[in-house]
Design an enzyme around this catalytic site. Structure first.
Site, mmCIF file in Angstrom:
data_model
loop_
_atom_site.group_PDB
_atom_site.id
_atom_site.type_symbol
_atom_site.label_atom_id
_atom_site.label_comp_id
_atom_site.label_asym_id
_atom_site.label_seq_id
_atom_site.Cartn_x
_atom_site.Cartn_y
_atom_site.Cartn_z
ATOM 1 N N LYS A 1 0.842 -1.200 0.000
ATOM 2 C CA LYS A 1 0.000 0.000 0.000
ATOM 3 C C LYS A 1 0.878 1.251 0.000
ATOM 4 O O LYS A 1 1.143 1.843 1.052
ATOM 5 C CB LYS A 1 -0.947 -0.041 1.210
ATOM 6 C CG LYS A 1 -1.999 -1.140 1.058
ATOM 7 C CD LYS A 1 -2.852 -1.316 2.293
ATOM 8 C CE LYS A 1 -3.893 -0.266 2.485
ATOM 9 N NZ LYS A 1 -5.011 -0.325 1.544
HETATM 10 N N1 PMP Z 1 -7.228 -3.751 -2.984
HETATM 11 C C1 PMP Z 1 -6.954 -2.472 -2.682
HETATM 12 C C2 PMP Z 1 -6.549 -1.559 -3.795
HETATM 13 C C3 PMP Z 1 -7.054 -2.009 -1.357
HETATM 14 O O1 PMP Z 1 -6.781 -0.737 -1.066
HETATM 15 C C4 PMP Z 1 -7.469 -2.897 -0.352
HETATM 16 C C5 PMP Z 1 -7.618 -2.403 1.061
HETATM 17 N N2 PMP Z 1 -6.446 -2.524 1.780
HETATM 18 C C6 PMP Z 1 -7.729 -4.230 -0.705
HETATM 19 C C7 PMP Z 1 -7.610 -4.622 -2.029
HETATM 20 C C8 PMP Z 1 -8.099 -5.234 0.333
HETATM 21 O O2 PMP Z 1 -6.987 -5.534 1.157
HETATM 22 P P1 PMP Z 1 -7.139 -5.938 2.654
HETATM 23 O O3 PMP Z 1 -8.110 -7.065 2.699
HETATM 24 O O4 PMP Z 1 -5.765 -6.344 3.075
HETATM 25 O O5 PMP Z 1 -7.634 -4.751 3.401
#
Ligand code: PMP
Length: 309
Positions: A156
């Site tokens: 991220k």
């Molecule tokens: N894709 C994106 C682009 C995101 O920002 C997120 C949120 N973090 C997710 C998928 C889902 O990831 P996670 O389940 O780890 O929150």
């Protein structure tokens, strides 16, 4: 209740945690962040932080891509977060935001090794992100998901979120709840902040990691439930746009969005537009687990007692 953040090596009131206008991350998006849920369980009088360690591990992966060397281990990051949530004393659902960022107050410098780093973590009360009582309405975005050859989507990185923000904002301005982005090849990638799953004839599919998706921690949780609890077949593969329209069920997963059913995409109903039976069952299991109400998966949760009570 005083909100407490950890910043520049100590705990302080949130309103005192500030950065200057020369901060590199503010100019260039040179930061790595995580979004973590703390789920309040009123019977247990505890906040359960969901998969804290995995989030901090992904944060450090992002740091390595941005050549940041925080003086903090995964254990340190987890402990600081637990202490911060304890000190805040919230007795409601939380969103926890750790950020490692290029704190150097240097303008017009694009050389990572010359830029110092810092870290903060804060929490805010946070309820629903998407209205998931029913099934939401999505569109296919005209913005394509950033390719790994442009900005790595596996972690991220703050700057990459311009991509999600453009897609989400345009979707909402057009009356949809969420955007689904295709990747550079034109295959289904993910929502602006969620991974996507489709169900067809009892088989569940989700775009494989080489589709440029974020390897979501909720995606991983739901994969486990599909295989271990429902005993259904899960396939990670490349998915075509038209498969979305023809699916029996579609749902999104993400820390903020939890597990959100999709009822309509591009003005086409997914089957009858209602929440399907497999999505319903997965949802039931998922919400039990994230609130610390399923002993089998209690290791996914870090319990915190507000104000150390
Ligand atoms: N894709 C994106 C682009 C995101 O920002 C997120 C949120 N973090 C997710 C998928 C889902 O990831 P996670 O389940 O780890 O929150």
């Amino acid at each position: 209740m005083p909100a407490i953040a950890y910043h520049k090596g100590s705990f302080m009131p949130l309103e005192e945690a500030k950065v200057g206008i020369m901060t590199h991350a503010l100019h260039y998006g040179t930061a790595v962040f995580e979004g973590i849920r703390g789920n309040w369980n009123s019977d247990h009088e505890k906040v359960y932080i969901f998969r804290l360690r995995e989030h901090m591990e992904r944060l450090l992966q992002g740091c390595s891509i941005l050549r940041m060397t925080l003086p903090l281990s995964v254990d340190d990051l987890c402990n600081l977060t637990i202490q911060m949530v304890e000190k805040c004393g919230y007795t409601e659902d939380l969103y926890i935001r750790p950020v490692a960022y290029k704190s150097a107050e240097k303008v017009a410098n694009l050389k990572l090794p010359e830029l110092e780093d810092d870290f903060f973590v804060l929490a805010i009360p946070f309820g629903k992100y998407l209205d998931s009582d029913g099934a939401i309405k999505c569109c296919t975005s005209s913005w394509r998901r950033t390719d790994d050859t442009m900005i790595p989507p596996r972690v991220k990185l703050a700057g990459i979120y311009i991509n999600s923000i453009l897609a989400k904002s345009d979707a909402v301005l057009s009356g949809f709840d969420e955007a689904i982005l295709l990747n550079q090849d034109g295959h289904v990638c993910e929502g602006s902040g969620e991974n996507i799953f489709i169900i067809k004839d009892g088989t569940i599919s989700t775009p494989s990691l080489d589709s440029n998706v974020l390897p979501g921690i909720t995606r991983d949780t739901v994969k486990t439930l599909i295989q271990k609890e429902l005993g259904l077949n899960l396939v990670e593969r490349s998915i075509d746009r038209s498969e979305l329209y023809l699916a029996d069920e579609v749902f999104l997963t993400g820390t903020a969005a939890h597990l959100t059913p999709v009822g309509q995409i591009d003005h086409r109903n997914i089957r009858d537009g209602e929440v399907g039976p497999i999505t319903k069952e997965l949802s039931r299991l998922y919400f039990q687990i994230v609130r610390g109400d399923n002993s089998k998966y209690i290791d996914f949760c870090t319990p915190v007692s507000p104000n150390g009570k």
